[in-house]
Design a protein around this motif. Structure first.
Motif, mmCIF file in Angstrom:
data_model
loop_
_atom_site.group_PDB
_atom_site.id
_atom_site.type_symbol
_atom_site.label_atom_id
_atom_site.label_comp_id
_atom_site.label_asym_id
_atom_site.label_seq_id
_atom_site.Cartn_x
_atom_site.Cartn_y
_atom_site.Cartn_z
ATOM 1 N N ARG A 71 0.828 -1.200 0.000
ATOM 2 C CA ARG A 71 0.000 0.000 0.000
ATOM 3 C C ARG A 71 0.867 1.256 0.000
ATOM 4 O O ARG A 71 0.603 2.202 -0.699
ATOM 5 C CB ARG A 71 -0.935 -0.022 1.220
ATOM 6 N N ARG A 72 1.949 1.210 0.792
ATOM 7 C CA ARG A 72 2.823 2.385 0.844
ATOM 8 C C ARG A 72 3.503 2.609 -0.492
ATOM 9 O O ARG A 72 3.684 3.739 -0.924
ATOM 10 C CB ARG A 72 3.866 2.226 1.958
ATOM 11 N N LYS B 160 1.093 4.199 -2.763
ATOM 12 C CA LYS B 160 0.898 5.623 -2.444
ATOM 13 C C LYS B 160 2.148 6.440 -2.710
ATOM 14 O O LYS B 160 2.265 7.586 -2.267
ATOM 15 C CB LYS B 160 0.519 5.770 -0.965
ATOM 16 N N LYS C 93 5.035 6.101 -1.399
ATOM 17 C CA LYS C 93 5.805 6.392 -0.201
ATOM 18 C C LYS C 93 6.850 5.307 -0.024
ATOM 19 O O LYS C 93 6.614 4.141 -0.371
ATOM 20 C CB LYS C 93 4.900 6.441 1.031
ATOM 21 N N ASN C 94 7.981 5.633 0.558
ATOM 22 C CA ASN C 94 9.035 4.660 0.787
ATOM 23 C C ASN C 94 8.646 3.729 1.932
ATOM 24 O O ASN C 94 8.396 4.181 3.048
ATOM 25 C CB ASN C 94 10.321 5.407 1.152
ATOM 26 N N PRO C 95 8.557 2.426 1.688
ATOM 27 C CA PRO C 95 8.129 1.507 2.749
ATOM 28 C C PRO C 95 9.164 1.363 3.867
ATOM 29 O O PRO C 95 8.842 0.886 4.944
ATOM 30 C CB PRO C 95 7.934 0.188 2.009
ATOM 31 N N PHE D 164 9.436 5.313 7.946
ATOM 32 C CA PHE D 164 8.159 5.377 8.617
ATOM 33 C C PHE D 164 8.316 6.377 9.733
ATOM 34 O O PHE D 164 9.380 6.533 10.319
ATOM 35 C CB PHE D 164 7.819 3.983 9.167
ATOM 36 N N THR E 203 9.360 -0.071 10.735
ATOM 37 C CA THR E 203 8.597 0.112 9.502
ATOM 38 C C THR E 203 7.916 -1.196 9.111
ATOM 39 O O THR E 203 8.358 -2.280 9.483
ATOM 40 C CB THR E 203 9.518 0.526 8.350
#
Lengths: 303, 450
Positions: free
Chosen positions: B14-15, B18, B20-22, B25, B30
């Motif tokens: 999901r990240r 989106k 975004k870097n998984p 966090f 993370t």
């Protein structure tokens, strides 16, 4: 061709015919005795009756002289012990095969394979002895410790020892199947960054699934037909129960107890053994055929 | 794949979706780190389970072998007592007839009892005397009887003899530390018997010797007298009959199927049939033997002849499969070369392919001998389970085999038979190891690598 060559060829042909004849003989001899049994006892009684007490009377006018031949408790016992055996053998054999073909170093393989080969080569009477002398008492005392009532000839002890006997069989069959999975699939999975466990779970097992099912079916067929372990370690009285801590009996045990010793050949008691044998033959035959067809299809699919 | 790998993986996905870097966090661990940790943990667990399953099999094998060795080692020695014996004329042959019939019926028990009383103060109470008498095995009486019948001139003479100890005494001496009385009741040895035995040991009238009887005797009701020779000879005869029938038939069938038969539905059917025969439960072959050999053909029940014929049916499919595999390994160039030299198909098969495949065939045959040697259940059905003290002389004599003997002794409730059973298993496993080593040697020494 010279005459001597002709004779040799005729001999070879004759032997082949003879080897086919064996199957025909098995079916015919066991089948005809079974038919004779069914002329004494109705098949409905045999396949659906729940009362098994094949004692024939000493005097002809004695009450209950015919005995009762409801084989359901025997079939249930047979299936239960085979199920316990497979519950032991399938995970042990499959995990051992996977570990040996995916994780083990060559040195570990060379040390571990002989252990399983020796297990496969030990005569079943030795397993039976071990079940009687060591394993059944162990299970009993474990049951006492937990406050459970365990029969001295419990289905559990016979089933677990039988499972150990079948383990190397399952292992070698599923190892063959696993090694037949195309290497490209496995390398592809590794190249995607999958761990060995993920490769096994999502690539190897799905690809080898039908072959593994074939191995399990062959294992079940061996468990159903296994005789010595159950003759020595399982019970004699046919009791309809699904509690693995109680004593149950199997088809093979009944065949042996009905046929060992002197007896006339016409009584329903001895003929009942042939009926049980015939049922056993049909069951194992169907299982083996199914396994062979599945494995054959699996090979073609991977070829 | 990600769909199946669980919650942490979905979070990472999901990240990524989106943008975004998984791995970054805002707080704590993370999702990507959690996911990777979970994968590593599952990997370790799975590897551990695989190892455990092999370890369990090894543990079982180890405890099986330890149990058998631990129970069986003591059967290879026997305890004997040195007892003065007077072959007194009054007891054996008061009328001096020298007739074997009289001598064989004499009271040899009395000789042994007198000898035992000679060793200990004779004024002991009656109950105590019987405890003393119980130290010597019944086999001792038979031994004395045999000696006198073979040599009647012994009557009237005296001497000292080594006689076998009773079964429970035998087990007690071999397995107990003898330092204290703890545990003597397990062997059914009384306190008085214990002190008597100690006295015998001090006088050097007790010894352990190699148990020859176990290797030269037939079955017996007395555990200290039972031997495996009868069943061993029975096994040899059975295997002999089995291989004499199954070897030619099995090899011929395989040669025909592999070298001559055309590929059609019939040969397919035969092949499936043979594969199936190899997987039929062995007890079914016993039913077949019972109804055809004994019932229809009238062959002698319990004989090694019938046993061998039943086992021949059992191992024939095994031999056929092994032979076919060996024949398949011979390259076609051999066949073409022979054909080019003018050999006919039978000559090609018999003089060339068969010869080259012979090492592989022999390996298969030797392994099938091992299989037949361990087989028990079909033999139970054709009556090879009788109690027999005689050693079989021909293939029509009633007999048992080694595994059947193991089965019979396991069922015997008497204490002394446990060590006999385990010792018989040791002998059986030893023979199987030798056979398998032979097969491995044949494979290594003679098999041709193409």
């Amino acid at each position: 061709m010279r005459t001597s060559d002709r004779i040799i060829k005729a001999f070879l042909q004759l032997s082949t015919v003879l080897s086919v004849l064996i199957t025909v003989l098995i079916v015919l001899s066991v089948f005809s005795e079974t038919m004779r049994f069914f002329s004494h006892v109705s098949p409905l009684n045999f396949f659906f009756g729940t009362e098994w007490s094949p004692q024939t009377a000493i005097r002809a006018d004695q009450a209950g002289s015919s005995g009762s031949f409801g084989a359901v408790p025997i079939f249930v016992g047979t299936v239960m012990i085979a199920a316990i055996a497979m519950a032991v053998a399938t995970p042990l054999g499959l995990l051992a095969a996977i570990y040996l073909s995916v994780y083990a170093t060559p040195r570990f393989r060379n040390a571990a394979k002989p252990v399983l080969e020796i297990l496969a080569g030990i005569p079943t009477v030795v397993y039976g002895y071990f079940a009687v002398v060591a394993f059944a008492p162990l299970i009993r005392s474990a049951g006492d410790y937990l406050g459970l009532e365990v029969a001295s000839e419990s289905a559990l002890a016979a089933g677990v020892v039988m499972g150990i006997m079948i383990t190397p069989f399952i292992m070698s069959l599923s190892e063959d199947v696993i090694s037949a999975v195309p290497k490209s699939l496995i390398y592809g999975s590794f190249a995607m960054g999958a761990t060995p466990y993920e490769t096994v779970r999502h690539v190897i097992i799905p690809a080898a699934f039908s072959g593994i099912i074939g191995a399990v079916l062959l294992g079940i067929s061996r468990g159903i037909g296994e005789t010595m372990i159950v003759v020595m370690a399982a019970g004699l009285s046919a009791k309809l129960t699904v509690n693995p801590l109680e004593a149950v009996t199997t088809a093979t045990v009944q065949i042996v107890t009905l046929l060992v010793g002197d007896h006339e050949f016409d009584s329903p008691k001895t003929l009942a053994a042939f009926a049980l044998g015939f049922a056993l033959f049909i069951m194992t035959f169907l299982l083996n055929m199914a396994a062979q067809i599945i494995v054959k299809r699996y090979r073609q699919q991977n070829a | 794949m990600l769909k199946r790998t669980g919650r942490q993986a979905r979070l990472v996905l999901r990240r990524i979706q989106k943008n975004k870097n998984p791995f970054v966090f805002s707080y704590g661990v993370t999702p990507a780190q959690k996911w990777i940790a979970g994968r590593k943990r599952r990997e370790k667990q799975f590897k551990f389970f695989g190892f455990i399953s092999i370890a369990l099999s090894a543990l079982f094998l180890g405890s099986l072998i330890l149990n058998i060795l631990g129970n069986g080692y003591s059967a290879f020695t026997r305890v004997q007592l040195y007892i003065p014996i007077e072959f007194s004329k009054e007891i054996l042959d008061p009328e001096g007839t020298n007739d074997p019939a009289v001598l064989s019926k004499a009271d040899y028990r009395k000789l042994v009892r007198n000898g035992l009383l000679y060793l200990f103060p004779a004024d002991m109470p009656r109950a105590q005397k019987f405890e003393l008498y119980a130290l010597v095995s019944k086999a001792g009486y038979y031994q004395l009887c045999e000696m006198v019948i073979n040599d009647p001139s012994l009557v009237g003479r005296r001497g000292e003899l080594w006689l076998p100890a009773a079964s429970n005494v035998d087990m007690f001496i071999k397995r107990h530390s003898l330092k204290s009385e703890i545990g003597i009741s397990h062997y059914k040895v009384s306190t008085r018997q214990f002190s008597m035995l100690k006295e015998l040991i001090d006088k050097e009238r007790l010894r352990k010797v190699f148990n020859r009887q176990f290797f030269t005797g037939g079955d017996s009701q007395e555990p200290e007298q039972a031997g495996i020779l009868g069943s061993f000879i029975g096994s040899l005869f059975t295997i002999f009959v089995c291989i004499a029938v199954a070897f030619p038939l099995g090899v011929a069938t395989a040669l025909y199927l592999e070298e001559f038969a055309k590929e059609n539905w019939l040969t397919d059917l035969i092949e499936i049939n043979i594969n199936n025969l190899a997987a039929v439960p062995s007890i079914i072959y016993g039913l077949l033997g019972l109804s055809i050999y004994i019932n229809i053909l009238g062959m002698p029940r319990s004989s090694t002849l019938v046993g061998g014929l039943v086992l021949a049916l059992l191992v024939m499919p095994v031999i056929v499969i092994a032979t076919r595999n060996a024949l398949r390994a011979v390259p076609h160039s051999v066949r073409y070369a022979a054909l080019a030299m003018g050999a006919n198909p039978v000559q090609v098969a018999m003089h060339h392919t068969f010869i080259y495949a012979l090492p592989g065939i022999m390996t298969g045959v030797i392994l099938s001998i091992a299989r037949a040697l361990g087989e028990t259940s079909p033999l139970l059905l054709i009556g090879m389970v009788a109690f027999l003290t005689d050693i079989p002389k021909t293939i029509t004599d009633p007999a048992t085999t080694l595994p059947v003997q193991v089965y019979l002794w396991t069922n015997n409730p008497e204490f002394g038979f446990v060590e006999n059973t385990a010792a018989a298993i040791i002998v059986l496993l030893f023979v199987l190891v030798v056979i398998n080593a032979l097969a491995a040697w044949v494979r290594q020494r003679f098999e041709i690598k193409w």
